[in-house]
Write a protein that holds these residues in place. Sequence first.
Motif, PDB file in Angstrom:
ATOM      1  N   ALA A 152      59.586 122.628  24.205  1.00 18.46           N
ATOM      2  CA  ALA A 152      60.408 122.391  23.016  1.00 18.46           C
ATOM      3  C   ALA A 152      61.880 122.215  23.367  1.00 18.46           C
ATOM      4  O   ALA A 152      62.538 121.281  22.909  1.00 18.46           O
ATOM      5  N   LEU A 153      62.421 123.093  24.174  1.00 15.49           N
ATOM      6  CA  LEU A 153      63.844 123.043  24.489  1.00 15.49           C
ATOM      7  C   LEU A 153      64.204 121.812  25.308  1.00 15.49           C
ATOM      8  O   LEU A 153      65.292 121.260  25.171  1.00 15.49           O
ATOM      9  N   GLU A 154      63.275 121.374  26.161  1.00 18.62           N
ATOM     10  CA  GLU A 154      63.544 120.203  26.998  1.00 18.62           C
ATOM     11  C   GLU A 154      63.735 118.960  26.136  1.00 18.62           C
ATOM     12  O   GLU A 154      64.672 118.185  26.322  1.00 18.62           O
ATOM     13  N   GLY A 155      62.855 118.763  25.150  1.00 16.54           N
ATOM     14  CA  GLY A 155      62.990 117.614  24.253  1.00 16.54           C
ATOM     15  C   GLY A 155      64.206 117.739  23.369  1.00 16.54           C
ATOM     16  O   GLY A 155      64.872 116.745  23.063  1.00 16.54           O
ATOM     17  N   LEU A 156      64.509 118.965  22.961  1.00 18.64           N
ATOM     18  CA  LEU A 156      65.666 119.180  22.100  1.00 18.64           C
ATOM     19  C   LEU A 156      66.957 118.810  22.814  1.00 18.64           C
ATOM     20  O   LEU A 156      67.880 118.251  22.210  1.00 18.64           O
ATOM     21  N   SER A 157      67.034 119.095  24.091  1.00 19.53           N
ATOM     22  CA  SER A 157      68.230 118.770  24.867  1.00 19.53           C
ATOM     23  C   SER A 157      68.527 117.278  24.827  1.00 19.53           C
ATOM     24  O   SER A 157      69.672 116.856  24.649  1.00 19.53           O
ATOM     25  N   GLN A 158      67.478 116.457  24.950  1.00 21.97           N
ATOM     26  CA  GLN A 158      67.666 115.005  24.911  1.00 21.97           C
ATOM     27  C   GLN A 158      68.151 114.562  23.533  1.00 21.97           C
ATOM     28  O   GLN A 158      69.034 113.705  23.413  1.00 21.97           O
ATOM     29  N   LEU A 159      67.593 115.159  22.470  1.00 21.94           N
ATOM     30  CA  LEU A 159      68.006 114.807  21.115  1.00 21.94           C
ATOM     31  C   LEU A 159      69.463 115.172  20.878  1.00 21.94           C
ATOM     32  O   LEU A 159      70.229 114.395  20.296  1.00 21.94           O
ATOM     33  N   LEU A 160      69.879 116.332  21.347  1.00 19.65           N
ATOM     34  CA  LEU A 160      71.262 116.763  21.148  1.00 19.65           C
ATOM     35  C   LEU A 160      72.243 115.862  21.894  1.00 19.65           C
ATOM     36  O   LEU A 160      73.351 115.615  21.419  1.00 19.65           O
ATOM     37  N   GLN A 161      71.827 115.343  23.039  1.00 22.29           N
ATOM     38  CA  GLN A 161      72.668 114.387  23.759  1.00 22.29           C
ATOM     39  C   GLN A 161      72.824 113.101  22.956  1.00 22.29           C
ATOM     40  O   GLN A 161      73.925 112.518  22.892  1.00 22.29           O
ATOM     41  N   THR A 162      71.733 112.658  22.326  1.00 16.36           N
ATOM     42  CA  THR A 162      71.801 111.458  21.486  1.00 16.36           C
ATOM     43  C   THR A 162      72.724 111.689  20.300  1.00 16.36           C
ATOM     44  O   THR A 162      73.529 110.813  19.937  1.00 16.36           O
ATOM     45  N   VAL A 163      72.638 112.857  19.691  1.00 14.50           N
ATOM     46  CA  VAL A 163      73.498 113.191  18.558  1.00 14.50           C
ATOM     47  C   VAL A 163      74.970 113.143  18.975  1.00 14.50           C
ATOM     48  O   VAL A 163      75.822 112.605  18.252  1.00 14.50           O
ATOM     49  N   GLU A 164      75.260 113.672  20.146  1.00 14.56           N
ATOM     50  CA  GLU A 164      76.644 113.650  20.642  1.00 14.56           C
ATOM     51  C   GLU A 164      77.142 112.222  20.818  1.00 14.56           C
ATOM     52  O   GLU A 164      78.285 111.900  20.475  1.00 14.56           O
ATOM     53  N   GLN A 165      76.274 111.338  21.316  1.00 19.09           N
ATOM     54  CA  GLN A 165      76.656 109.936  21.484  1.00 19.09           C
ATOM     55  C   GLN A 165      76.876 109.258  20.136  1.00 19.09           C
ATOM     56  O   GLN A 165      77.803 108.457  19.974  1.00 19.09           O
ATOM     57  N   VAL A 166      76.028 109.583  19.158  1.00 14.83           N
ATOM     58  CA  VAL A 166      76.189 109.019  17.818  1.00 14.83           C
ATOM     59  C   VAL A 166      77.513 109.479  17.214  1.00 14.83           C
ATOM     60  O   VAL A 166      78.248 108.695  16.601  1.00 14.83           O
ATOM     61  N   GLN A 167      77.844 110.752  17.403  1.00 10.00           N
ATOM     62  CA  GLN A 167      79.113 111.277  16.888  1.00 10.00           C
ATOM     63  C   GLN A 167      80.303 110.561  17.515  1.00 10.00           C
ATOM     64  O   GLN A 167      81.289 110.252  16.830  1.00 10.00           O
ATOM     65  N   GLN A 168      80.214 110.285  18.804  1.00  7.10           N
ATOM     66  CA  GLN A 168      81.332 109.664  19.510  1.00  7.10           C
ATOM     67  C   GLN A 168      81.487 108.192  19.158  1.00  7.10           C
ATOM     68  O   GLN A 168      82.618 107.678  19.086  1.00  7.10           O
ATOM     69  N   ARG A 169      80.381 107.486  18.902  1.00  6.14           N
ATOM     70  CA  ARG A 169      80.440 106.033  18.770  1.00  6.14           C
ATOM     71  C   ARG A 169      80.285 105.512  17.343  1.00  6.14           C
ATOM     72  O   ARG A 169      80.841 104.469  17.004  1.00  6.14           O
ATOM     73  N   PHE A 170      79.503 106.222  16.520  1.00  8.46           N
ATOM     74  CA  PHE A 170      79.148 105.632  15.227  1.00  8.46           C
ATOM     75  C   PHE A 170      79.438 106.508  14.010  1.00  8.46           C
ATOM     76  O   PHE A 170      79.742 105.999  12.944  1.00  8.46           O
ATOM     77  N   ASN A 171      79.278 107.807  14.139  1.00 10.40           N
ATOM     78  CA  ASN A 171      79.322 108.678  12.960  1.00 10.40           C
ATOM     79  C   ASN A 171      79.917 110.026  13.344  1.00 10.40           C
ATOM     80  O   ASN A 171      79.195 110.988  13.621  1.00 10.40           O
ATOM     81  N   ALA A 172      81.244 110.093  13.336  1.00 11.78           N
ATOM     82  CA  ALA A 172      81.938 111.313  13.761  1.00 11.78           C
ATOM     83  C   ALA A 172      81.653 112.489  12.837  1.00 11.78           C
ATOM     84  O   ALA A 172      81.825 113.651  13.233  1.00 11.78           O
ATOM     85  N   ASP A 173      81.201 112.206  11.616  1.00 12.17           N
ATOM     86  CA  ASP A 173      80.978 113.280  10.638  1.00 12.17           C
ATOM     87  C   ASP A 173      79.588 113.888  10.715  1.00 12.17           C
ATOM     88  O   ASP A 173      79.292 114.852  10.011  1.00 12.17           O
ATOM     89  N   LEU A 174      78.719 113.335  11.543  1.00 11.43           N
ATOM     90  CA  LEU A 174      77.364 113.863  11.645  1.00 11.43           C
ATOM     91  C   LEU A 174      77.381 115.277  12.216  1.00 11.43           C
ATOM     92  O   LEU A 174      77.966 115.532  13.259  1.00 11.43           O
ATOM     93  N   GLY A 175      76.726 116.187  11.526  1.00 11.86           N
ATOM     94  CA  GLY A 175      76.622 117.566  12.006  1.00 11.86           C
ATOM     95  C   GLY A 175      75.187 118.040  11.958  1.00 11.86           C
ATOM     96  O   GLY A 175      74.373 117.526  11.183  1.00 11.86           O
ATOM     97  N   ILE A 176      74.858 119.009  12.767  1.00  9.49           N
ATOM     98  CA  ILE A 176      73.508 119.584  12.759  1.00  9.49           C
ATOM     99  C   ILE A 176      73.487 120.727  11.750  1.00  9.49           C
ATOM    100  O   ILE A 176      74.182 121.731  11.919  1.00  9.49           O
ATOM    101  N   VAL A 177      72.708 120.563  10.695  1.00 13.01           N
ATOM    102  CA  VAL A 177      72.664 121.589   9.663  1.00 13.01           C
ATOM    103  C   VAL A 177      71.754 122.743  10.071  1.00 13.01           C
ATOM    104  O   VAL A 177      71.919 123.873   9.600  1.00 13.01           O
ATOM    105  N   GLY A 178      70.807 122.465  10.964  1.00  9.46           N
ATOM    106  CA  GLY A 178      69.955 123.554  11.415  1.00  9.46           C
ATOM    107  C   GLY A 178      68.714 123.073  12.141  1.00  9.46           C
ATOM    108  O   GLY A 178      68.353 121.890  12.106  1.00  9.46           O
ATOM    109  N   ILE A 179      68.075 124.021  12.802  1.00 12.11           N
ATOM    110  CA  ILE A 179      66.827 123.777  13.535  1.00 12.11           C
ATOM    111  C   ILE A 179      65.781 124.717  12.962  1.00 12.11           C
ATOM    112  O   ILE A 179      66.025 125.929  12.832  1.00 12.11           O
TER     113      ILE A 179
END
Length: 258
Positions: A152-179
Motif C-alpha cells: 500500500a505505501l509503495e503505491g501511495l508514494s508514487q501517487l503523492l509524487q504525481t500530486v506534487e507535480q500537479v501542484q507545481q505545474r497545473f493546480n497549486a491549490d490542490l490539497g490532500i483532504v485525507g487518506i
Amino acid sequence: MIVIAIANQKGGVGKTTTAINLATAFAASGWRSLLIDLDPQGNASTGLGIGSADRENSSYELLLDEAALADCTRETSIPLLDIVPATVDLSGAEVELVGVDGRTQLLRNALEGCGDYDIAFIDCPPSLGLLTLNGLVAADKLLVPLQCEFFALEGLSQLLQTVEQVQQRFNADLGIVGITLTMYDRRNRLTDQVSDDVREVLGKLVFDTVVPRNVRLSEAPSHGLPALVYDHNCAGSRAYMDLARELIDRLPERRKAA
C-alpha cells in the motif's frame, strides 16, 4: 462547489465504492451532490443504476467539449445526487487528446461556473494517465482510498509524487483532504501492521474511520444501489457515514453551510 477527486493508481482498493457511498452520504445530509464517473469501466455509473442505454452524453463528451455539463448529467434514484456517467469511449480519450491544447484542464474548464451543486466527487480510473490528471487538475481536494495490504505505501508514494507535480505545474491549490483505509480486516494481523505504518508515516492525513471488508458493500453495485441504500445498517454503510462526517469536518467552513 467544492470538487474532490478520489484516486489511487492501484485497482481494487475500494475507490469506486468510496465515491458512490460518500456521494450518497453527502446527498443524504442535504448537500446537492454530483458524481463524475471518469473511469472507462463505468462502474460508478452501474453502481448507481445508470444503464448503458442512458449514457448518450457522458464524461467522454464532456471532456471533448461535445456536450455541456447539464446535458451530461443524469438523475439517480438518490435525492440530491446526480451523476455524469462514463462509457467505454473514455478508454480511447487519452490517445485522442494527446494533441489537444490544454488537454490537462479540459475537465476543469467544463466545470467552471457550475453553481447547481454544493459538492462534486470525481471517480478517477486506476492509473496515473491523462484522465486521472484531468481529475486532479479540476479538483480542490484529493481523497485517497488505501487498501490495507503490504504494498500500500509503495503505491501511495508514487501517487503523492504525481500530486506534487500537479501542484507545481497545473493546480497549486490542490490539497490532500485525507487518506481512508479500506478493506480493513481486524482478524488479519497484517491489516493492523499496515494501518500502524500508514498512520506513523502520514499522521493526521489518515482518517480515523476505517472501512471494513463487508459482503454487503460488494453486493450493492449488482443491484444498482449504494450500500447506504441497499443495507444502511451494515458495517460498511455505517463506516461510510462516519467517514462522510469526518470529511465534512475537514472542509472549509463556507462549504459546511452549503
